[in-house]
Design an enzyme around this catalytic site. Structure first.
Site, PDB file in Angstrom:
ATOM      1  N   ALA A   1       0.829  -1.205   0.000  1.00 35.06           N
ATOM      2  CA  ALA A   1       0.000   0.000   0.000  1.00 35.06           C
ATOM      3  C   ALA A   1       0.864   1.257   0.000  1.00 35.06           C
ATOM      4  CB  ALA A   1      -0.914  -0.003   1.217  1.00 35.06           C
TER       5      ALA A   1
ATOM      6  N   GLU B   1       2.869  -5.729   7.795  1.00 34.55           N
ATOM      7  CA  GLU B   1       2.036  -4.665   8.352  1.00 34.55           C
ATOM      8  C   GLU B   1       2.145  -4.523   9.860  1.00 34.55           C
ATOM      9  OE1 GLU B   1       0.043  -5.651   4.410  1.00 34.55           O
ATOM     10  OE2 GLU B   1       1.123  -6.725   5.989  1.00 34.55           O
TER      11      GLU B   1
ATOM     12  N   GLY C   1       0.214  -5.251   0.807  1.00 33.78           N
ATOM     13  CA  GLY C   1      -0.884  -5.279  -0.148  1.00 33.78           C
ATOM     14  C   GLY C   1      -0.502  -5.934  -1.456  1.00 33.78           C
TER      15      GLY C   1
ATOM     16  N   GLU D   1      -1.102  -9.468  -0.806  1.00 28.58           N
ATOM     17  CA  GLU D   1      -2.547  -9.682  -0.695  1.00 28.58           C
ATOM     18  C   GLU D   1      -3.201  -9.713  -2.074  1.00 28.58           C
ATOM     19  OE1 GLU D   1      -4.325  -7.993   3.311  1.00 28.58           O
ATOM     20  OE2 GLU D   1      -3.091  -6.459   2.344  1.00 28.58           O
TER      21      GLU D   1
END
Length: 696
Positions: A64, A126, A103, A106
């Site tokens: 992210a 994270e 991310g 993910e």
């Protein structure tokens, strides 16, 4: 500027979508928007039978874009893109290389399969930013690799290699060559064979209930006040009990709670602070330091040996120089023993240890420093000795060599003055143990050239350190500020607090050890010698040293230690000694609560930090926070002392300092002018004075 997502058609009706958001393909809004549109085009195109997600640049994706955290969320969100992949009706394979983190991983977990290049690192870090994976990672990863393995990755935040990921079931293949081409071949074969590629969402999370419960308990034990690891454990547990959609909803709720919390704000502050610390005022952006091909370290003591290990660990040949042959051999042996312990602990293999050991050599001849690109002096903290050594270094070192001192307190300018090339001289203050601790204070002297400064910063990165440039003064930033804490810790004992009470307060705050336990570990004679050089007197600490209580190495210090044990045990003899010293000094005895102990130890450091800022010894308040996290075990999830002070509010900081100054009669506790000015206008140490219309 290139498009954030490019599309091309490969053979067999496979569309390749290439993410291109330099430098690390963060999943920022423009990229998510472009990817969403490209996926929809592929879904609507009957010629497209399957899709490969690949990336340009050196990695698949670092995850992210953290600068978007805390701002209004702009769709499509990552979870929307992943849901689109899962419902598109066409298989999607992720082609991974370099790193697939946060991310980015993910996104890959939402695909039907994953093909990785050898050596690719896959991880969900994270937790290190005070949050949990918020794009479905806590629910999909357990369904692919099992709950216990997923918790190890999510709760610890460490990545795994592609090879380990293949063994775990996280990737379907590890393939040489171009990752996108390898993924296309994998997908084409699956399509040709009619081989199903089940999504993670369609699987259940395998687990052993007892093993998972034990793993969750271990995560909670290690968390020590941190919210994110505990939330990660809870989310993984939910993946074993809830349908995917319910698990995703709980994950989102946990994520939102964490991202809005103080701990995550603190860790994100440090993430950006470390990057900001690399920016040195006055240095051109294109300055290019020369490579380091060889190094020399003068002094084979604990620090010199540890510094030499740093060079060898980075693949740089290094010569340790000590005039005392016996001391030199002890130092080299200590390096080998440290590496051997790492091998025994499973963190290093024997072949790598042998490679590093081969890079390390020793000499009793100072002339052996000739040919070194970097020379680090690491002898005893004595100015006259250091000046003599620098004069010899100047005579023997190659022209253009970087000349550095590992001093923790002494004047770099006086050492530089002993040479004919003061522009090549700076401080490289490593912290003990040098081969472990991450911080490197780079001390800029009056004459230190811009190139030397740039070389110091680059060297810090090469050695795996976190480099922070500071100015030249007694103690620089780190030791100057902690010196204020030491004086208050001593005073607390004189007033009736006990070592175990003070240390317990600081470990509850999040420090791994309290100040007195640290003193015992380092050796109380070391601290006493440093105080003598400054002319400081600590009656309790000095009395302990006079009694032969030097810490763990003598089995007695502020605590007592059983034979062969490092476990600190309260000692009634210490309580009696403290009471005796206090009576001699005429200091009244009273009780102290945890709040006062905490404030008495931390606020003086904040106060000195404000002075350091005003004097220009530190360039930014955030630099100070980086220093304390990486040098002294300040709990990262509290953001550093300046972040902590801003959270407390500078008006409160000002008032509490004034209170303790009046209580103790210690004028050094009077609020620094910078704190007074900022408190008066609602400013902050990190943000300065708010502009018109803003609040702090």
């Amino acid at each position: 500027m290139s498009e954030p997502v490019r599309m091309r058609m490969a053979a067999d009706g496979i569309a390749v979508l290439t993410l291109d958001n330099p430098p690390v393909n963060t999943l920022a809004t423009p990229l998510r928007t472009a990817l969403d549109a490209a996926l929809r085009r592929c879904g609507a195109d009957p010629a497209v039978r399957g899709i490969v997600l690949a990336s340009a640049g050196r990695m698949f994706s670092a995850g992210a874009e953290m600068r978007e955290f805390g701002k209004p969320r702009v769709p499509p969100l990552l979870r929307d893109v992943i849901e689109l992949i899962e419902t598109l009706g066409k298989p999607v394979v992720a082609a991974l290389h370099g790193r697939a983190l946060g991310g980015g991983l993910e996104l890959a977990l939402g695909c039907h399969a994953r093909v990785a290049a050898p050596g690719t690192l896959l991880g969900l870090p994270e937790v290190k930013r005070g949050i949990l994976p918020g794009g479905g990672g806590t629910q999909r990863l357990p369904r692919l690799v099992g709950a216990e393995a997923a918790l190890r990755m999510i709760g610890g935040g460490e990545p795994v290699t592609a090879e380990a990921a293949l063994e775990m079931g996280l990737v379907e293949a590890v393939a040489e060559g171009d990752p996108a081409d390898a993924a296309c071949r994998f997908l084409a074969a699956a399509l040709a064979e009619g081989r199903p590629l089940p999504l993670a969402r369609d699987r259940t999370a395998p687990h052993d209930p007892q093993a998972l419960a034990a793993s969750i308990a271990e995560v909670r034990k290690r968390a020590r006040g941190q919210a994110a690891p505990q939330a990660c454990a809870e989310a993984v547990r939910l993946a074993t009990e809830l349908p995917l959609e319910e698990g995703l909803a709980r994950e989102r709720a946990l994520f939102q709670e964490l991202v809005e919390g103080e701990q995550s704000r603190a860790l994100r502050h440090l993430f950006f602070a470390e990057r900001e610390a690399q920016k040195v005022a006055g240095l051109p952006a294109d300055i290019a330091p020369p490579p380091v091909r060889r190094a020399a370290v003068i002094g084979a003591g604990t620090m010199g040996g540890g510094i030499a290990m740093c060079f060898a660990n980075a693949g740089i040949p290094v010569t340790v120089i000590d005039m005392d042959a016996a001391a030199l051999q002890r130092g080299l042996d200590r390096c080998a023993q440290n590496w051997q312990r790492t091998v025994q602990g499973g963190r290093l293999d024997q072949a790598e240890m042998d490679r590093r050991r081969a890079l390390l050599s020793g000499s009793t001849d100072l002339a052996a420093l000739a040919g070194a690109d970097v020379v680090v002096e690491a002898v005893f903290e004595d100015m006259a000795l250091k000046q003599r050594i620098f004069a010899e270094i100047d005579r023997l070192a190659d022209t253009g060599a970087l000349l550095a001192s590992n001093t923790s307190t002494l004047d770099i300018d006086r050492m530089a003055a002993a040479t004919a090339r003061p522009g090549d001289v700076l401080g490289l203050h490593f912290f003990s143990p040098a081969n472990v601790m991450k911080l490197l204070e780079i001390v800029r002297g009056k004459a230190t050239s811009g190139m030397s400064l740039a070389r110091g910063v680059a060297l810090g990165g090469l050695l795996g350190k976190v480099p922070v440039v500071v100015g030249n003064c007694d103690g620089f930033v780190a030791n100057r500020m902690t010196g204020r804490r030491g004086a208050q810790a001593e005073r607390l004992l004189q007033e009736g607090a006990l070592p175990q009470q003070v240390d317990a307060t600081m470990t509850e705050f999040g420090y791994p050890m309290g100040p007195f336990a640290v003193g015992d570990l380092a050796g109380l004679d070391i601290g006493a010698a440093a105080r003598r050089r400054r002319g400081a007197v600590f009656p309790v600490a000095d009395a302990l040293v006079a009694a032969g209580r030097l810490g763990q190495k003598t089995g007695r210090g502020y605590y007592r230690y059983a034979e062969g044990s490092r476990k600190a045990e309260p000692d009634p003899e210490v309580a009696a000694l403290i009471a005796h010293v206090a009576a001699e000094l005429g200091v009244p005895q009273r009780s102290h609560d945890a709040t006062e102990i905490r404030e008495r130890l931390i606020l003086p450091m904040v106060n000195e930090g404000a002075r350091v800022l005003e004097e220009g010894i530190a360039a930014r308040a955030s630099d100070i926070d980086v220093i304390f996290v990486h040098a002294f075990g300040w709990p990262a999830w509290r953001g550093g002392p300046m972040f902590w002070a801003d959270g407390l509010g500078l008006a409160t900081v000002r008032d509490r300092l004034a209170h303790y100054a009046a209580l103790t009669g210690d004028e050094t506790l009077q609020p620094a002018p910078l704190i007074q000015r900022l408190a008066a206008v609602g400013g902050s140490l990190l943000g300065g004075v708010p502009r018109a219309g803003e609040t702090a």
